[in-house]
Design a protein around this motif. Structure first.
Motif, short mmCIF file in Angstrom:
data_model
loop_
_atom_site.label_atom_id
_atom_site.label_comp_id
_atom_site.label_asym_id
_atom_site.label_seq_id
_atom_site.Cartn_x
_atom_site.Cartn_y
_atom_site.Cartn_z
N ASP A 174 -27.34 -19.98 14.54
CA ASP A 174 -26.66 -20.00 15.77
C ASP A 174 -25.77 -21.65 15.64
O ASP A 174 -26.45 -22.55 16.21
CB ASP A 174 -27.83 -20.52 16.61
N VAL A 175 -25.03 -21.41 15.45
CA VAL A 175 -24.11 -22.61 15.17
C VAL A 175 -23.65 -23.45 16.41
O VAL A 175 -23.42 -24.67 16.52
CB VAL A 175 -22.69 -22.29 14.24
N GLN A 176 -23.56 -22.62 17.46
CA GLN A 176 -23.19 -23.03 18.68
C GLN A 176 -24.04 -23.88 19.14
O GLN A 176 -23.88 -24.97 19.95
CB GLN A 176 -22.92 -21.93 19.84
N ARG A 177 -25.43 -23.62 19.05
CA ARG A 177 -26.65 -24.48 19.50
C ARG A 177 -26.70 -25.88 18.78
O ARG A 177 -26.73 -27.02 19.24
CB ARG A 177 -27.92 -23.69 18.95
N ILE A 178 -26.22 -25.85 17.31
CA ILE A 178 -26.00 -27.04 16.68
C ILE A 178 -24.87 -27.97 17.33
O ILE A 178 -24.93 -29.30 17.37
CB ILE A 178 -25.60 -26.73 15.19
N ILE A 179 -23.74 -27.49 17.68
CA ILE A 179 -22.72 -27.86 18.19
C ILE A 179 -23.11 -28.54 19.68
O ILE A 179 -22.61 -29.64 20.16
CB ILE A 179 -21.54 -27.19 18.21
N ASP A 180 -23.75 -27.68 20.48
CA ASP A 180 -24.05 -28.31 21.61
C ASP A 180 -24.95 -29.55 21.55
O ASP A 180 -25.14 -30.46 22.50
CB ASP A 180 -25.03 -26.99 22.53
N GLY A 181 -25.91 -29.33 20.61
CA GLY A 181 -26.95 -30.34 20.65
C GLY A 181 -26.16 -31.74 20.08
O GLY A 181 -26.67 -32.76 20.62
N ALA A 182 -25.33 -31.57 19.09
CA ALA A 182 -24.31 -32.57 18.71
C ALA A 182 -23.50 -33.54 19.97
O ALA A 182 -23.64 -34.59 19.99
CB ALA A 182 -23.59 -32.29 17.82
N ARG A 183 -22.98 -32.43 20.60
CA ARG A 183 -22.36 -32.84 21.90
C ARG A 183 -23.42 -33.69 22.97
O ARG A 183 -22.89 -34.66 23.22
CB ARG A 183 -21.47 -31.95 22.49
N THR A 184 -24.41 -33.31 23.03
CA THR A 184 -25.41 -33.74 23.85
C THR A 184 -25.64 -35.17 23.48
O THR A 184 -25.92 -36.09 23.99
CB THR A 184 -26.49 -32.87 24.52
N GLY A 185 -26.10 -35.19 22.19
CA GLY A 185 -26.41 -36.44 21.48
C GLY A 185 -25.33 -37.52 21.54
O GLY A 185 -25.88 -38.61 21.93
#
Length: 360
Positions: free
Chosen positions: A226-237
């Motif tokens: 789930d690449v989008q979840r990784i991207i969402d986590g990065a943006r939030t970080g």
């Protein structure tokens, strides 16, 4: 009404990390920026918080995206570069713990529970003008039962010290994440060229040339990550770190403008300065609430694409404005190394354009 009342445990973590960041990290920021490297001693201090090790557990109840955002804000208030060094490895470890197969967890996670800081990174950004995560150019093509990875990734934190990269690439017609050891044949890390901000992170370009990647190294196995979840986590970080950075600015500017007398009056009593400080405060509060909303969505596995994007975009835009206003409040002094504002300004500019290099 939306409310994010912190638990007693979160309040303890917040105060503990705030004290640690203030006493152990703040004084190191200038030295590390001048040296353009994070030495082993400082990395050891980050490791001693045991927060990365906590992410290495597969027990989801022991991991909280909101708590991670709280920690990254406190670290960001001391030094955004050090916060990102922590968040980059957290992103890799968290992705493996969250989405990895049993074999991947058992093989990789023990590397991040030892006695010293072991950097790793998610490699998303690419060296192309106007980079967009929706148009990744790195590709992993089938080669028998395995894959051959080709592509370049840019601005990878602590790239030369990483043991593993989680490479986001096109695979079987969709974005996927592949776990690639640093020592794999065909992986090369370029020399650090130096950057305007986040200098100590040793951001570097990593090239993957005909790298043989076993099918078992696809995150989540053959199911696709789930690449989008990784991207969402990065943006939030990143949003959390920017919130902390901006908080550091206002906490420095307020006492300075109260003490600085110009034409017989404290700067803080000048209407323009006072209004700018009030705007800073409102913007920082908005940044924090948007970040916590995105982190809460991730933690409870609600759709997080919109909340993470909004938090990241708003934080990036406002951080540039807030640090610029902080610089202006100090006048000519803001441009000198006597004060940390110029460092925070450079870091804010860098963070506002980096995509996918953190994690909560």
């Amino acid at each position: 009404m939306i409310s994010f009342e912190l638990t007693e445990e979160q309040k303890i973590i917040q105060s503990t990390i705030a004290e640690f960041a203030r006493e152990e990290l703040s004084s190191e920021a200038r030295r590390l920026d001048d040296a353009a490297v994070i030495d082993a001693g400082v990395l050891g201090k980050l490791w001693a918080t045991e927060f990365i090790q906590l992410h290495a557990t597969v027990d989801e109840e022991e991991r909280s995206a909101v708590t991670s955002a709280i920690v990254l804000e406190e670290l960001g208030a001391a030094d955004a570069g050090l916060a990102l060094a922590m968040a980059s490895t957290m992103a890799f470890v968290g992705a493996v713990a969250d989405q990895g197969t049993q074999e991947q967890r058992e093989t990789l996670l023990p590397h991040f529970t030892g006695g010293s800081f072991q950097p790793a990174a998610v490699a998303i950004m690419e060296p192309s003008f106007g980079f967009d995560v929706e148009r990744i150019e790195a590709k992993a093509a089938r080669s028998g039962d395995d894959y051959t990875l080709n592509g370049k990734k840019a601005m990878v934190p602590l790239a030369g010290k990483c043991s593993h990269f989680l490479v986001i690439a096109q695979c079987d017609g969709a974005l996927d994440a592949l776990i690639v050891p640093r020592e794999a044949a065909g992986v090369s890390v370029a020399e650090t060229k130096g950057t305007m901000g986040l200098r100590a992170l040793e951001l570097a370009e990593v090239t993957f040339e005909n790298v043989r990647v076993p099918a078992a190294a696809r995150l989540s196995g053959g199911n696709g990550a789930d690449v989008q979840r990784i991207i969402d986590g990065a943006r939030t970080g990143v949003a959390a770190i920017l919130t902390g950075l901006c908080r550091g600015v206002i906490e420095y500017v307020i006492p300075y403008t109260k003490e600085r007398i110009v034409h017989g009056t404290a700067l803080a009593r000048k209407q323009t300065i006072a209004f700018n400080i009030a705007d800073m405060h409102m913007d920082i509060e908005a940044m924090r609430w948007m970040t916590w909303k995105a982190a809460s969505d991730l933690e409870h596995r609600r759709p997080s694409v919109q909340s993470a994007q909004l938090a990241y975009t708003y934080a990036g835009q406002q951080a540039v404005i807030i640090t610029d206003n902080g610089l202006q409040a100090l006048g000519g002094h803001g441009y000198t190394k006597e004060h940390p504002i110029e460092l925070w300004y450079r870091n804010a500019r860098a963070l506002s354009v980096l995509e996918g290099i953190a994690g909560v």
